[in-house]
Every structure is written in structure tokens, then in C-alpha cells.
Design an enzyme around this catalytic site. Structure first.
Site, PDB file in Angstrom:
ATOM      1  N   ALA A  18       0.785  -1.223   0.000  1.00 59.62           N
ATOM      2  CA  ALA A  18       0.000   0.000   0.000  1.00 59.62           C
ATOM      3  C   ALA A  18       0.820   1.277   0.000  1.00 59.62           C
ATOM      4  O   ALA A  18       0.327   2.303   0.433  1.00 59.62           O
ATOM      5  CB  ALA A  18      -0.906  -0.006   1.233  1.00 59.62           C
ATOM      6  N   CYS A  19       2.075   1.263  -0.447  1.00 64.11           N
ATOM      7  CA  CYS A  19       2.871   2.486  -0.448  1.00 64.11           C
ATOM      8  C   CYS A  19       2.094   3.641  -1.066  1.00 64.11           C
ATOM      9  O   CYS A  19       1.361   3.468  -2.037  1.00 64.11           O
ATOM     10  CB  CYS A  19       4.153   2.294  -1.248  1.00 64.11           C
ATOM     11  SG  CYS A  19       5.341   1.151  -0.533  1.00 64.11           S
ATOM     12  N   GLY A  20       2.264   4.824  -0.497  1.00 67.89           N
ATOM     13  CA  GLY A  20       1.709   6.026  -1.089  1.00 67.89           C
ATOM     14  C   GLY A  20       2.811   6.779  -1.811  1.00 67.89           C
ATOM     15  O   GLY A  20       3.858   7.069  -1.227  1.00 67.89           O
TER      16      GLY A  20
END
Length: 416
Positions: A18-20
Site C-alpha cells: 500500500a505504499c503512497g
């Protein structure tokens, strides 16, 4: 029949990466503090895409990459007794070393000074980076590095790209020397005349509180990359926070082992008119103990500095699915076919955001399984991110919006 019982609490359907990640830029190239402030706002609004340690305060990593604020660092050069004839003559190296260890710190400075002077560059002096450790979680505080910045001057008649290559060569020499000297901790987040990286083992909202520099109105830029990390294939640490020197990344490089092995196999045969006899000093191209993102950044950096522009480099590393796409333009097909002889695709699922300090962009690999949305505003601002709405700007100012698809690329040349 009895239903099949699960053997553990683990269920792959709950697994997420889920890296932003994203960028903010002024298409017209105007430098202002607003661009950095909006990048930090977007980063903080993507804090939910990062992971937290058991102390509920230590994050997997967060950071920003932006253009080197020359006016700010000109004052720092003057503060150490230096004279800068032109802002274009300035570069800054950001160094992580062992916190509070005077021997390690002095040895680190000696190694970096010798590496820079060895390639013919001038060292004005060193700056201690102001930080606020009170905002850190326990694990981040216990592993925090000493943070130093070296102020560097261009010498002779070096062109901007030659200056950048000298800095890259000096960094490679310093990394090898630190290894030989058995420095416990030595890492260079950035060493450039074009960009600078502020990053660490934070949850996003901690970044501007820890690095007080980021609040300075003289930190102006026309582009900025931001990243909130959710580590999946390596344990979190200060060095592996994004952005790296040219890129930030969301997803995984699932072809990583093959990419690294092929790069290593070809290293013995590489040659370049740009590097000449110094090409031996670039090996190994892929640094040990890095993540998949760090390895991709290593590859991007050496390709760009060897003569290709940053968009060309991104398309080499993450090409679209061209082999059986019959409607593709013949010139584009020829581009991909030619480069397939030089390197294999770094395949994801991955979204990669990149910048050389002038051009900023983003691309999805051929699978296209990572979100990458963008909005363009009336005043020339563009915001790209893992989600829409990462900055609080009026919707009626949006003139265009969209998303990247598989193998697609979006890039902004802030000078053109």
C-alpha cells in the site's frame, strides 16, 4: 463432509502493498515553497498507506525529493567561510553515519572529502542538519543516524551533467572507502547539484516535524516527489526509505533476481565514452543489501548519467507490453525491440515516480496493477498520486484529470 479448516490466522486475501507515492510540479517551472508544502500535505494524507511498528509511532519510512534550494544553501556556504560565484556551482551531499560517534563522524567526513577532492571538486565545508528527535518512535530513535550535509563547489569548466557525473563518481568512491574502513554506518541519500532528498524512518506526519529545514520558505522548488513506505520485502530502516536518488516506487519488482543477475553478468563487458577508464569504479551497479526499489534506482541512475534522458531511461527499464501489440507505432516498437537487447524489463506490479531535477514523471509497468491518478490545474500545477484528492485544492480549478494505464507514462519538463 467437514469444511476444510484453516491452519493459521493468515489469509492471503488480506495481504496488501500500500505504499503512497506521487509528485507535485509546476508545469511552467516556477519555483515556490508551495510545491514542497503541497507534496508534504499529499504525503501526510497518504499516511494510511504506510505501516507502523508495535510502538504505534515508528513508520516504515517517508520522504521527499525536490530541487536543490540554491539560495538557502548559498547562505550555508557563506556561513562556513566559502564564496559561491554562481548558484550553478553548488552541490550538496546528504550523509547518514553513526549517531554520536566522534571517530565514525570524523572518519566519514575525511572519506567524503578525499573522494570529492579526488575527482577535482571543492569542499566548502560541512553542515549539521537540524532535527527534532522528540517526534520519533522508540525504534526509529534507537536506530537514528547522524545527519550531515557536505557543501560542494564545481571547479573548472565542467558542464552541469559533467558536474553531476563527478558527484556520482565521488559517491561511489566514498561508499567503497567506507566499506574498507569498516564504518559501522554510511549511507548517502543524495549527492547532487540538481536535487536533494530528505527521508527517514517516519510515518508521514513526522517528516516535516523532524526536519525543520522543510518549513523554511527558502526551500523553493518547481517539482517534488513524495513517498510513504509500506515495506514488504525488506525490514524498514532509515536507508531504505524512499525517495531514492532519482525514483520512488509503489509495488514490487517481481523480476528482481533476474534483473540483478543479468546486470551483474553484463558488468564485465560494459564500456562507455562518457566514463572511459573510470567505468570500473561504477561496479557494482546494483548495491548490495538494498531493496527492489533501491536496485531499480541504481539502474536508472547509471543509465541517465551515461547519456540517456530520464524518460528514455524509464521506458528502457519498464517497457509496455510491445511484443504482440499489433497496432503499436513501428518506431515505438523498434525502440522497445532495440532496448530489449540491452536489458530485461523490471516488471512489477509497480508504479515508479522519477525525476532528474528538471523532468518529473511517473510510469506503470506492463501489468498496470498500481493506482496512479493525476490532476492538472488552471495555474499550471499538476498533482499525481496513489489516490485522488491528496491535496486540498478547489475542484473548479481542475482542467484535466486522468489515470495511468499499463505501460503508460506521464512526464513534465519544467524547463520546456
Amino acid at each position: 463432509m467437514y469444511p476444510e479448516a484453516k491452519q493459521s490466522l493468515y489469509d492471503p486475501k488480506f495481504e496488501h502493498d500500500a505504499c503512497g507515492v506521487g509528485f507535485v510540479a509546476n508545469i511552467n517551472g516556477k519555483q515556490e515553497h508551495r510545491v514542497l508544502a503541497l507534496a508534504i500535505e499529499a504525503l501526510c494524507n497518504l499516511a494510511h498507506r504506510g505501516a507502523l511498528d508495535a510502538d504505534a509511532k515508528t513508520g516504515d519510512g517517508a520522504g521527499v525529493l525536490f530541487q536543490l534550494p540554491k539560495a538557502f544553501f548559498r547562505k550555508e556556504v557563506e556561513a562556513v567561510g566559502g564564496t559561491l560565484h554562481s548558484d550553478e556551482d553548488l552541490a550538496v551531499g546528504f550523509i547518514f553515519t553513526t549517531l554520536g560517534d566522534s571517530y565514525q563522524i570524523s572518519t566519514t567526513k575525511k572519506i567524503v572529502n578525499e573522494a570529492l577532492e579526488g575527482v577535482g571538486l571543492h569542499v566548502f565545508g560541512w553542515r549539521d542538519v537540524p532535527t527534532n528527535a522528540s517526534v520519533l518512535g522508540d525504534k526509529a530513535k534507537n536506530t537514528q543516524p547522524e545527519m550531515l550535509q557536505v557543501l560542494i563547489g564545481r571547479t573548472g569548466n565542467l558542464s552541469p551533467i559533467e558536474f553531476e557525473r563527478k558527484l556520482f563518481l565521488a559517491r561511489k568512491r566514498a561508499e567503497k572507502a567506507a566499506l574498507e574502513a569498516k564504518i559501522k554506518e554510511f549511507y548517502v541519500p543524495s549527492m547532487s547539484s540538481r536535487t536533494i532528498v530528505y527521508k527517514g524512518m517516519f510515518n508521514a506526519p513526522q517528516l516535516p516535524k523532524f526536519f525543520t529545514d522543510l518549513e523554511d520558505p527558502q526551500f523553493i522548488t518547481s517539482l517534488a516527489i513524495y513517498h510513504q513506505r509500506y515495506s514488504t520485502n525488506t525490514f524498514p530502516n532509515w536507508n531504505l526509505a524512499h525517495p531514492f536518488r532519482m525514483a520512488a516506487h509503489n509495488g514490487e519488482i517481481n523480476t528482481l533476481l533476474g534483473n540483478k543477475n543479468w546486470t551483474r553478468a553484463r558488468e564485465r563487458e560494459i564500456h562507455s565514452e562518457v566514463w572511459g577508464d573510470q567505468i570500473d569504479e561504477l561496479r557494482p551497479i546494483i548495491q548490495e543489501n538494498g531493496s527492489d526499489s533501491a536496485a531499480a534506482d541504481n539502474a536508472m541512475e547509471v543509465l541517465e548519467l551515461s547519456g540517456r534522458d530520464i524518460v528514455h531511461t524509464a521506458l528502457m527499464l519498464a517497457p509496455e507490453a510491445w511484443e504482440k501489440t499489433e497496432e503499436m507505432d513501428s518506431d515505438i516498437r523498434a525502440f522497445y525491440k532495440y532496448h530489449a537487447c540491452l536489458n530485461e524489463p523490471w516488471d512489477g506490479p509497480a508504479a515508479i515516480v522519477f525525476s532528474d531535477g528538471r523532468t518529473i514523471g511517473a510510469t506503470l509497468d506492463r501489468n498496470g496493477l498500481r493506482p496512479a491518478r493525476y490532476e492538472v490545474y488552471k495555474d499550471g500545477l499538476i498533482v499525481m498520486g496513489s489516490e485522488i484528492g491528496v491535496v486540498d485544492l478547489p475542484e473548479d480549478q481542475v482542467v484535466k484529470k486522468g489515470r495511468l494505464g499499463p505501460g503508460r507514462i506521464l512526464a513534465v519538463d519544467t524547463e520546456a
